[in-house]
Structure formats: structure tokens, C-alpha cells
Design an enzyme around this catalytic site. Structure first.
Site: not given
Ligand code: NAD
Ligand code: GDD
Length: 321
Positions: A200, A218, A50, A118, A149, A120, A191, A193
């Protein structure tokens, strides 16, 4: 042999990154709470621990590493980060990881550290128009992310930059825009989108109805994991510290995204629009800066990435049934 440390190596992006670093001939240590879910780790060494705990950080960073990649975070898709229910956990968990790992790296004289921020963190007021969102890097301030976040990411970006300025570290900061692909979470509530619609649609038969949060107008852009990894390596090994967008500029509505997955699946399904966590109304990567500084931009069309991801998700679901 050059050495890399991957924090979050049990996660989606981290586990792909470990594979790529091994392919490139590096010695790799991974650290995570868990091992990768969908394939064996190929890291030379894997510490299950951790990273909120300083002692685990000290064990992880017990030697010199040429490159450190910080991908560990408490994260998920819209269903996890926009409900409000996980805000305190997200802020506490992710900032504790970043605070402790940076301090440990400083003490060990680690220089080069990649940090995964991110999209975000961009202000909501620039993402109200689905057809014309502004996510240029210099639009970040005045800050007003729409999720806690996003605020944690913004705080941590500043933390990495401060360690760079005050302690001679060399942070490299990326703002990821929705990364998707094989071996990404596709069920359970975290998960995003693309994976959600792959699941699904793979589970449905022609004429069925699937659910979608919101009216589907969106917008978002989605970047395939292979392109993301390439960009991460280029940024980390460059002299540009960022923050810089790593994303695609191929913006689609969520209705179009679902339509593309249906096309790949060869299925025709109805969509039932239901209330749900939606996040910002529009988002798209702006790749002007990354093209200028790194001479890089993604080239794979979204449809290609969705094809690979759909096949993988469908395979997982079939194997189970
Ligand atoms: P992920 O959730 O698959 O990977 C994150 C990993 O961090 C997980 O395996 C989790 O177990 C580990 N983790 C969480 N808390 C921990 C702790 N206390 N100690 C050790 N490990 C820990 O997510 P990802 O999609 O691989 O994202 C990786 C990075 O990229 C993250 O910082 C995420 O916020 C950032 N990010 C991802 C996306 C995306 O679309 N995937 C978008 C924007 C930013
Ligand atoms: N996950 C998901 N599941 N999203 C859905 C669904 C569904 O069944 N139906 C519609 N959506 C819509 C969400 O409401 C949102 O408007 C859009 O699809 C995209 O959703 P996500 O892919 O879940 O996330 P995001 O794009 O809003 O944010 C993600 O990207 C960021 C970086 O661009 C997240 O993963 C964030 O953690 C990340 O930082």
C-alpha cells in the site's frame, strides 16, 4: 549425502528453506501444488502434486529422508483466515495433508519430521489485552483459538505428538508468529500485514491515504524469514520436540508497523481506519522456552527486516508498471 524432504516447497517459508538446505549441502526434494512464484526452485527434485492425495504422499516419501519439513497448508493473513468464508476448506485441506503425510512417513519409517504450527492456536482469552498478551507455550490449554485455522493447527500438533508417542516418530513442532520477508505474498487476499503495508505504501505518494483494518491499536510481533529458517533448522536438529514459539518479542501496534514502513519508504501518508478482519487484539511471542531449550532468540530489529521486505515489494511493483 544427507537428504531432506520439504512439503510446501512452492510457498514462502518452504522455498526459503529449500535454498538454505541446498546451501548447507543437502539433497533436497520439494513438493507443492505449485512452483515458487517469485524465483526458480533450487530443489534437486520437485514434485508438483496435491498432498491431500495419499498416492502423491507415497510418491513424495518413496525413500529414506534424514529430515522431513511439513510446511504445506491452506493459509493466509487476517483477510483469509478471519473472515469465516474459508473455514471448511482450511480445516479439510490442512488436516488431510497432515493425516496422509504422517501415515506415509510412519510406513516408510521416517523419524524426524518438522511441523509448522501457528501462534493462532493460543486461546483468545489470553490475547484480549493488546499491551499484555500471554503466548507462553504452557498457556495453550484450556484451548480456545479464535479461528478454525487455529483449531486445525492445535489438532495437528496433537496428531504429530501422538505419532511420536505411538509410532516412534520424532516430531519437532514450532508455533510460528507472523513470519514476513522477501518473496512473501504481498497481494491477492492472503498477504499478511507487513507485506500489505509495504504494497500500500509503495503504491502511494506523499499525502495519499491508505486503509487499515481496525483502529490500529491491535498488537503483533513479526519475525523475518531468515531468522525463522535458522530457528527451524536448530529445532529440527535438536533433541527438543516442542511445541515451541518461533517468533519475535518486539511487539508493535499495527499503527506503529505502518509508521515503520512509511519511515523506510520515506513517505508521509494518512491512515483511514476501516472495518475488517482483525483477529486477536494482542499477540507477542514469548521466547523464554526457546532460549532455554535451544539457546536461540532472534536478534534483527523489525525495522531492518521491513527495509529488506519493502525494497523487494517496491521492486516488484515497479517492474510491473
Ligand atoms: P504459503 O501459503 O506460502 O505456503 C504453503 C504452501 O503449501 C503453498 O505453496 C501451497 O501451495 C502449499 N499447499 C497447500 N495445499 C497443498 C496441497 N494440498 N498439496 C501440496 N501443497 C499444498 O505459507 P507459508 O507462510 O510458507 O507457511 C508455511 C507453513 O507455516 C504453513 O503450515 C503455515 O500455516 C505455517 N505458518 C506460517 C506463518 C507465517 O506467518 N507465514 C505463521 C504461522 C504458521
Ligand atoms: N493482512 C492485513 N492487511 N492485515 C491488516 C491490514 C491489511 O490491510 N490492515 C490492518 N491489518 C491488521 C489485521 O486486521 C490484524 O489485526 C493485524 O493487522 C495482523 O494481520 P495479519 O498479519 O494479516 O495476520 P495475523 O497476525 O492476525 O495472523 C497471522 O499470523 C499468524 C501467526 O502469528 C496469519 O498469517 C496467520 O495465518 C498466522 O498463523
Amino acid at each position: 549425502m544427507r537428504k531432506a524432504l520439504v512439503l510446501g516447497a512452492g510457498g514462502f517459508i518452504g522455498s526459503h528453506l529449500v535454498k538454505r538446505l541446498k546451501k548447507d549441502g543437502m539433497w533436497v526434494r520439494g513438493v507443492d501444488l505449485k512452483f515458487p512464484e517469485f524465483s526458480e526452485t533450487v530443489a534437486d527434485d520437485f514434485i508438483q502434486g496435491d498432498l491431500r492425495d495419499m498416492q502423491v504422499c507415497e510418491r513424495a516419501v518413496d525413500q529414506r529422508f534424514d529430515e522431513v519439513y511439513q510446511l504445506a497448508a491452506d493459509m493466509g493473513g487476517a483477510g483469509y483466515i478471519f473472515t469465516g468464508d474459508n473455514d471448511a476448506d482450511i480445516m479439510y485441506n490442512s488436516s488431510m495433508i497432515n493425516l496422509h503425510i504422517l501415515e506415509t512417513c510412519k510406513r516408510r519409517n521416517i523419524k524426524r519430521i518438522f511441523y509448522s504450527s501457528s501462534a493462532c492456536m493460543y486461546p483468545e482469552y489470553n490475547q484480549l489485552d493488546p499491551d499484555n498478551p500471554n503466548c507462553a507455550e504452557d498457556s495453550a490449554y484450556p484451548a480456545n483459538p479464535d479461528s478454525e485455522y487455529g483449531w486445525e493447527k492445535l489438532f495437528s500438533e496433537r496428531l504429530y505428538l501422538a505419532y511420536g508417542r505411538n509410532h516412534g516418530m520424532e516430531p519437532r513442532i514450532a508455533r510460528f508468529h507472523n513470519i514476513f520477508g522477501e518473496e512473501g505474498t504481498y497481494e491477492g487476499g492472503k498477504e499478511k500485514a507487513p507485506a500489505a503495508f509495504c504494497r500500500k505504501i509503495a503504491s502511494a505518494t506523499d499525502g495519499d491515504t491508505i486503509e487499515m483494518w481496525g483502529d490500529g491499536a491491535q498488537t503483533r510481533s513479526f519475525l523475518h524469514i531468515d531468522e525463522c529458517i535458522e530457528a527451524v533448522l536448530r529445532l529440527t536438529r535438536s533433541e527438543f520436540q516442542g511445541p515451541v514459539n518461533i517468533g519475535s518479542e518486539e511487539m508493535v501496534t499495527i499503527n506503529q508497523l505502518a509508521g515503520m514502513v512509511m519511515e523506510v519508504a520515506g513517505k508521509n501518508l494518512e491512515i483511514n481506519h476501516i472495518p475488517g478482519p482483525e483477529g486477536v487484539r494482542g499477540r507477542n511471542s514469548d521466547n523464554t522456552l526457546i532460549k532455554d531449550k535451544l539457546g536461540w532468540a532472534p536478534s534483527e530489529p523489525l525495522l531492518e527486516g521491513l527495509r529488506k521486505t519493502y525494497q523487494w515489494v517496491e521492486g516488484r511493483l515497479h517492474r510491473r508498471n
